[in-house]
Design a protein around this motif. Structure first.
Motif, short mmCIF file in Angstrom:
data_model
loop_
_atom_site.label_atom_id
_atom_site.label_comp_id
_atom_site.label_asym_id
_atom_site.label_seq_id
_atom_site.Cartn_x
_atom_site.Cartn_y
_atom_site.Cartn_z
N ASN A 10 47.35 38.62 61.41
CA ASN A 10 47.86 40.05 61.07
C ASN A 10 47.23 40.45 59.72
O ASN A 10 46.73 41.65 59.43
N VAL A 11 47.13 39.52 58.66
CA VAL A 11 46.31 39.97 57.59
C VAL A 11 45.06 40.00 57.62
O VAL A 11 44.35 40.90 56.87
N LEU A 12 44.34 39.26 58.47
CA LEU A 12 43.01 39.44 58.88
C LEU A 12 42.51 40.98 59.20
O LEU A 12 41.67 41.56 58.93
N VAL A 13 43.28 41.25 60.27
CA VAL A 13 43.25 42.37 60.80
C VAL A 13 43.61 43.66 59.92
O VAL A 13 42.78 44.75 60.00
N SER A 14 44.67 43.38 59.07
CA SER A 14 44.73 44.46 58.34
C SER A 14 43.77 44.80 57.04
O SER A 14 43.48 45.63 56.53
N ALA A 15 43.16 43.44 56.80
CA ALA A 15 42.15 43.54 56.05
C ALA A 15 40.92 44.41 56.17
O ALA A 15 40.01 44.74 55.37
N GLN A 24 44.18 47.00 51.03
CA GLN A 24 44.14 46.35 49.60
C GLN A 24 45.39 45.21 49.55
O GLN A 24 45.25 44.34 49.00
N GLN A 25 46.52 45.63 50.12
CA GLN A 25 47.39 44.81 50.26
C GLN A 25 46.87 43.26 51.00
O GLN A 25 47.34 42.30 50.62
N ALA A 26 46.37 43.59 51.90
CA ALA A 26 46.02 42.31 52.91
C ALA A 26 44.80 41.63 52.11
O ALA A 26 44.86 40.45 52.07
N GLU A 27 44.06 42.11 51.31
CA GLU A 27 43.01 41.42 50.55
C GLU A 27 43.69 40.74 49.40
O GLU A 27 43.13 39.63 49.08
N GLN A 28 44.67 41.17 48.85
CA GLN A 28 45.38 40.51 47.74
C GLN A 28 46.07 39.33 48.36
O GLN A 28 46.24 38.52 47.64
N ALA A 29 46.81 39.30 49.58
CA ALA A 29 47.39 38.53 50.33
C ALA A 29 46.35 37.34 50.57
O ALA A 29 46.49 36.05 50.34
N LEU A 30 45.09 37.61 50.97
CA LEU A 30 44.12 36.64 51.21
C LEU A 30 43.62 35.94 49.86
O LEU A 30 43.43 34.77 49.92
N GLU A 31 43.52 36.56 48.83
CA GLU A 31 43.15 36.26 47.70
C GLU A 31 44.14 35.23 47.00
O GLU A 31 43.67 34.27 46.52
N HIS A 32 45.32 35.50 47.20
CA HIS A 32 46.66 34.83 46.90
C HIS A 32 46.40 33.34 47.65
O HIS A 32 46.60 32.43 47.03
N TYR A 41 43.88 27.26 53.29
CA TYR A 41 43.02 28.64 53.49
C TYR A 41 41.83 28.28 54.63
O TYR A 41 41.80 29.18 55.55
N LEU A 42 40.91 27.53 54.10
CA LEU A 42 39.87 27.32 54.67
C LEU A 42 39.84 26.88 56.28
O LEU A 42 39.29 27.35 56.98
N ALA A 43 41.02 25.86 56.31
CA ALA A 43 41.22 25.21 57.40
C ALA A 43 42.04 26.17 58.54
O ALA A 43 41.45 26.24 59.48
N ALA A 62 37.45 36.21 59.99
CA ALA A 62 37.45 34.85 59.50
C ALA A 62 36.16 34.38 59.23
O ALA A 62 35.95 33.46 58.45
N GLY A 63 35.44 34.46 60.37
CA GLY A 63 34.01 33.82 60.19
C GLY A 63 33.31 34.30 59.08
O GLY A 63 32.49 33.49 58.52
N LEU A 64 33.41 35.57 58.76
CA LEU A 64 32.41 36.09 57.45
C LEU A 64 33.19 35.53 56.34
O LEU A 64 32.43 35.08 55.29
N ILE A 65 34.38 35.40 56.01
CA ILE A 65 35.07 34.82 54.79
C ILE A 65 34.54 33.47 54.91
O ILE A 65 34.18 33.00 53.82
N LEU A 66 34.59 32.73 56.04
CA LEU A 66 34.16 31.28 55.98
C LEU A 66 32.66 31.03 55.52
O LEU A 66 32.44 30.21 54.62
N LYS A 67 31.93 31.88 55.92
CA LYS A 67 30.32 31.92 55.82
C LYS A 67 30.10 32.28 54.26
O LYS A 67 29.45 31.52 53.65
N ASN A 68 30.93 33.00 53.79
CA ASN A 68 30.82 33.49 52.38
C ASN A 68 31.36 32.38 51.46
O ASN A 68 30.85 32.19 50.44
#
Length: 94
Positions: A10-15, A24-32, A41-43, A62-68
């Motif tokens: 849900n957080v990834l979709v909301s991002a 913004q709320q989803a991005e903050q949750a991912l950063e946290h 997080y990576l796993a 998820a793939g984009l975040i992992l790649k980065n």
């Protein structure tokens, strides 16, 4: 296989939401999550990417975040190269 973090899908979709407040709320949750539990997080992102039952948009982000995350060290090297080798410009001063 790594246990997914609760509500990561849900957080990834909301991002990717067109609503800036939701995004913004989803991005903050991912950063946290990234800062507080980097290995988990990576796993969890890898599990999300490999989860064929997950929504395509969640798997894509998820793939984009992992790649980065995996490409980050090379980004540091690019900055060092662009700045003349990282600290070399400071050696002659003093």
């Amino acid at each position: 296989m790594a246990q997914p973090l609760p509500e990561l899908t849900n957080v990834l979709v909301s991002a990717q939401s067109p609503d800036a407040a939701v995004r913004q709320q989803a991005e903050q949750a991912l950063e946290h999550l990234r800062a507080s539990q980097p290995a988990a997080y990576l796993a969890a992102l890898a599990a999300e990417l490999g989860g064929e039952q997950k929504p395509a948009e969640a798997r894509q982000i998820a793939g984009l975040i992992l790649k980065n995350a995996l490409d980050a060290p090379s980004a540091v090297q690019k900055v060092k190269k662009r700045n003349g080798g990282g600290g070399r410009r400071w050696r002659g001063r003093g």
